[in-house]
Scaffold this active site. Structure first.
Site, PDB file in Angstrom:
ATOM      1  N   ASP A 322       0.873  -1.165   0.000  1.00  0.00           N
ATOM      2  CA  ASP A 322       0.000   0.000   0.000  1.00  0.00           C
ATOM      3  C   ASP A 322       0.919   1.226   0.000  1.00  0.00           C
ATOM      4  O   ASP A 322       2.092   1.124   0.367  1.00  0.00           O
ATOM      5  CB  ASP A 322      -0.882  -0.029   1.243  1.00  0.00           C
ATOM      6  CG  ASP A 322      -1.670   1.246   1.420  1.00  0.00           C
ATOM      7  OD1 ASP A 322      -2.333   1.667   0.457  1.00  0.00           O
ATOM      8  OD2 ASP A 322      -1.603   1.831   2.516  1.00  0.00           O
ATOM      9  N   THR A 324       0.064   5.014   1.054  1.00  0.00           N
ATOM     10  CA  THR A 324      -0.055   5.965   2.155  1.00  0.00           C
ATOM     11  C   THR A 324       0.006   5.256   3.507  1.00  0.00           C
ATOM     12  O   THR A 324      -0.785   4.357   3.789  1.00  0.00           O
ATOM     13  CB  THR A 324      -1.376   6.753   2.051  1.00  0.00           C
ATOM     14  OG1 THR A 324      -1.438   7.378   0.769  1.00  0.00           O
ATOM     15  CG2 THR A 324      -1.451   7.802   3.142  1.00  0.00           C
ATOM     16  N   ASP A 521      -1.758  -0.888   5.963  1.00  0.00           N
ATOM     17  CA  ASP A 521      -1.999  -0.340   7.299  1.00  0.00           C
ATOM     18  C   ASP A 521      -3.450   0.011   7.579  1.00  0.00           C
ATOM     19  O   ASP A 521      -3.818   0.191   8.738  1.00  0.00           O
ATOM     20  CB  ASP A 521      -1.147   0.917   7.498  1.00  0.00           C
ATOM     21  CG  ASP A 521      -1.634   2.075   6.640  1.00  0.00           C
ATOM     22  OD1 ASP A 521      -1.889   1.854   5.442  1.00  0.00           O
ATOM     23  OD2 ASP A 521      -1.764   3.194   7.169  1.00  0.00           O
TER      24      ASP A 521
END
Length: 641
Positions: A322, A324, A521
């Site tokens: 991922d 960000t 996250d």
């Protein structure tokens, strides 16, 4: 008794004074029996009495363990040793039975001492959490409270030289914190207002006040202890293969013992075969390696949910990130605000902050900080809805406010000034957020983030380890994703994704024969984390959903540890293979030697335990492995905007 260590989840305090005392007493009785007979002391029957007493002390628990296993309809290697002891007693070889029982019991205890090193380290970690803490009451008064009584939201004071009792967020003060016990970071790091501190870490030189965010077993330290405790229950695939064959050991060894007796007429050979054939070393080959490796990873700040996921890590040949909060620090800032004609900047920020107030996404924090920086108060929303991968919606004064990224931008009809702002933000790698009210654009917010310092070195180290596919899966704008990919040397990226797209891409990789690690996250990453062969969550920045879904968590969000983890997994798999080979070889040689009369029952018991101890020492070496020189610990480079 002898076979208990091979049982998954057998996490009692293995070595205690009572067991050693009992074993030593049995040994002294066996020694007394030998001396009595060797020197011809009177009465002559005392030698037999001492040997029988020794068998009762050391042999009876083994026989009882075998009987209990039969009653519970499960195989136990104690059956073979029990038959050897009983056979020796029947033929009048009382001293042989006593010595075999003593050596097998002593060998079991020695194996446990060697293998217990990783567990003792975890017990030491548990002792790092203090029993009491300084609790700040609502009126500002301080009092000592038991850590077990603390709750989330409590305010605590930590003085220099004290250990942090819970995970928390610093609300006042600054200090240098030694986090080596939990994250593996050797140098103290400064922690001030807004920073997270972890239970079990040491405050060096400042007084801080923290607000508890996780207490008890939910803290990072509690998670470390729990994961290592559960490591044996989640055993590697190799352990299940061994188990499939181990159930045949008892009948096969009994048959070989019967053949040795039938061919030679010597009961001692049969007894020696029974002792030598115990597959203790083979049964311990995988569980001991898994426990040591999981404990080693925990000391490096990597939490792995058992030996099985750690085994899968070493097979990974594709890693997808991922963007960000994973490849970037997840601490973005709004650096440009462009309002639509007729809309003020304050009005734009107020609407955006209202919608983002209840969101946990890093971009939401950037919007809220921008509003606070400009002195704009965020009105409270009447309703809130988060649409993973698209954005957020809120109702305010009967109007619907929407804030979102690429997916929302594609559906919005923007006036020329906003279209130009969108193009400009995307061209410089910023993430544009569009703000709508009842479907009409209020403006554009451009958000920038910083790439993690270790990200570029981590990607290079992954490639050096043979990971041939590295890519980015992001819901962000294509130019923003492309900018990060170019900075990190990543050639594959998929921008503008919705949550359902990420697991689909992971599945496409798997269908192509790849073993995929996904690192993320957020809530929108949970489906991909669950779909991947190995899901890795950012432990500090990650959401609870991501942490629960993933098999691995990085306590300090250091993706530079990923290559180190892959290297550890591959070493663990190699050690398991070596252990299995050692177990098979030691059992085979011992049975062969016993069958041909080369090993007496006593010598067979010594040979058997030597093989088991060798396997345990091989596994223990994993725990003491150093990370120096590993690709994953290459020096971090400066961050890139």
């Amino acid at each position: 008794m002898i076979g208990r260590f091979a049982s998954p989840g057998a996490y009692k305090d293995l070595v205690d004074l009572k067991e050693f005392t009992s074993c030593a007493l049995g040994g002294v009785l066996a020694l007394g029996s030998w001396m009595w007979g060797h020197f011809g002391w009177q009465p002559a029957g005392m030698a037999m009495a001492l040997a029988v007493a020794s068998v009762l002390v050391n042999g009876l628990p083994i026989v009882w363990g075998a009987l209990r296993g039969l009653f519970e309809k499960r195989l136990n290697v104690d059956e073979l040793v029990s038959l050897a002891i009983v056979a020796s007693m029947i033929q009048g070889e009382y001293l042989t039975a006593a010595v075999v029982a003593f050596i097998m019991t002593l060998g079991s205890l020695v194996e446990e001492i060697v293998s217990d090193s990783a567990r003792k380290s975890i017990q030491a970690l548990a002792r790092m959490t203090p029993d009491t803490a300084t609790l700040i009451e609502a009126d500002g008064q301080r009092r000592q409270a038991r850590v077990s009584e603390l709750a989330v939201g409590d305010r605590l004071e930590i003085r220099p030289g004290e250990r942090v009792p819970v995970d928390g967020r610093v609300v006042a003060g600054i200090t240098a914190v030694d986090e080596s016990s939990v994250t593996g970071e050797a140098m103290p790091v400064n922690r001030g207002v807004g920073d997270e501190v972890l239970a079990g870490t040491l405050s060096y030189n400042g007084v801080i006040e923290i607000e508890a965010t996780r207490v008890g077993q939910d803290t990072t330290l509690g998670t470390v202890i729990r994961l290592v405790t559960e490591a044996e229950a989640h055993r590697p695939r190799a352990a299940r293969v061994v188990d499939a064959y181990a159930k045949w050991f008892t009948p096969v060894v009994m048959s070989l013992a019967g053949l040795a007796w039938w061919a030679s007429g010597d009961m001692d050979r049969a007894v020696a075969v029974l002792v030598a054939g115990c597959p203790c070393a083979l049964l311990m080959a995988a569980p001991t390696a898994a426990v040591a490796a999981v404990a080693r990873a925990a000391r490096w700040g990597i939490l792995v949910k058992g030996g099985r996921p750690l085994e899968e890590v070493g097979r990974v040949d594709a890693v997808l990130f991922d963007k960000t909060g994973t490849l970037t620090l997840g601490d973005p800032m709004v650096d440009e605000t462009v309002a639509a004609p007729g809309v003020t900047a304050a009005e734009l920020l107020a609407a955006a902050a209202c919608a983002e107030e209840h969101s946990t996404h890093p971009l939401a924090r950037a919007v809220l900080r921008a509003a606070a920086r400009e002195g704009v108060a965020a009105p409270r929303a009447e309703a809130f809805l988060s649409e993973a991968g698209i954005g957020v919606k809120a109702r305010l004064g009967g109007c619907e406010i929407e804030v979102g990224g690429a997916a929302l931008v594609r559906n919005a009809h923007l006036p020329p000034v906003l279209s130009q702002a969108l193009e400009t933000a995307a061209a410089r790698g910023a993430t544009p957020l569009v703000v709508l009210r009842d479907g009409k654009p209020l403006g554009i917010l451009a958000v920038t983030d910083t790439i993690r310092p270790a990200a570029r070195d981590s990607v290079a180290a992954l490639r050096a380890l043979g990971v041939s596919r590295v890519g980015i899966l992001s819901g962000d704008h294509d130019r923003s994703v492309a900018g990060v990919a170019a900075a990190l040397g990543i050639s594959e990226s998929w921008p503008g994704l919705k949550p359902a797209d990420k697991p689909r891409i992971v599945s496409d990789f798997q269908n192509g024969g790849r073993r995929v690690m996904f690192v993320g996250d957020g809530i929108n990453d949970a489906p991909a984390l669950a779909k991947a062969d190995v899901g890795v969550a950012m432990g500090a920045a990650g959401t609870d959903v991501a942490l629960e879904t993933a098999q691995v968590a990085l306590t300090r969000d250091d993706i530079g540890r990923l290559p180190l983890l892959i290297g550890l997994s591959r070493r663990m798999r190699l050690v398991i293979k070596v252990n299995i080979a050692l177990g098979v070889l030691s059992n085979g040689l011992a049975v062969f030697g016993s069958s041909y009369g080369l090993l007496s029952p006593i010598a067979a018991s010594v040979f058997h335990n030597a093989g088991s101890i060798l396997v345990v020492m091989s596994s223990a070496a994993l725990f003491f492995a150093s990370g120096r020189g590993e690709p994953g610990l290459a020096p971090a480079r400066a961050g890139v905007r």
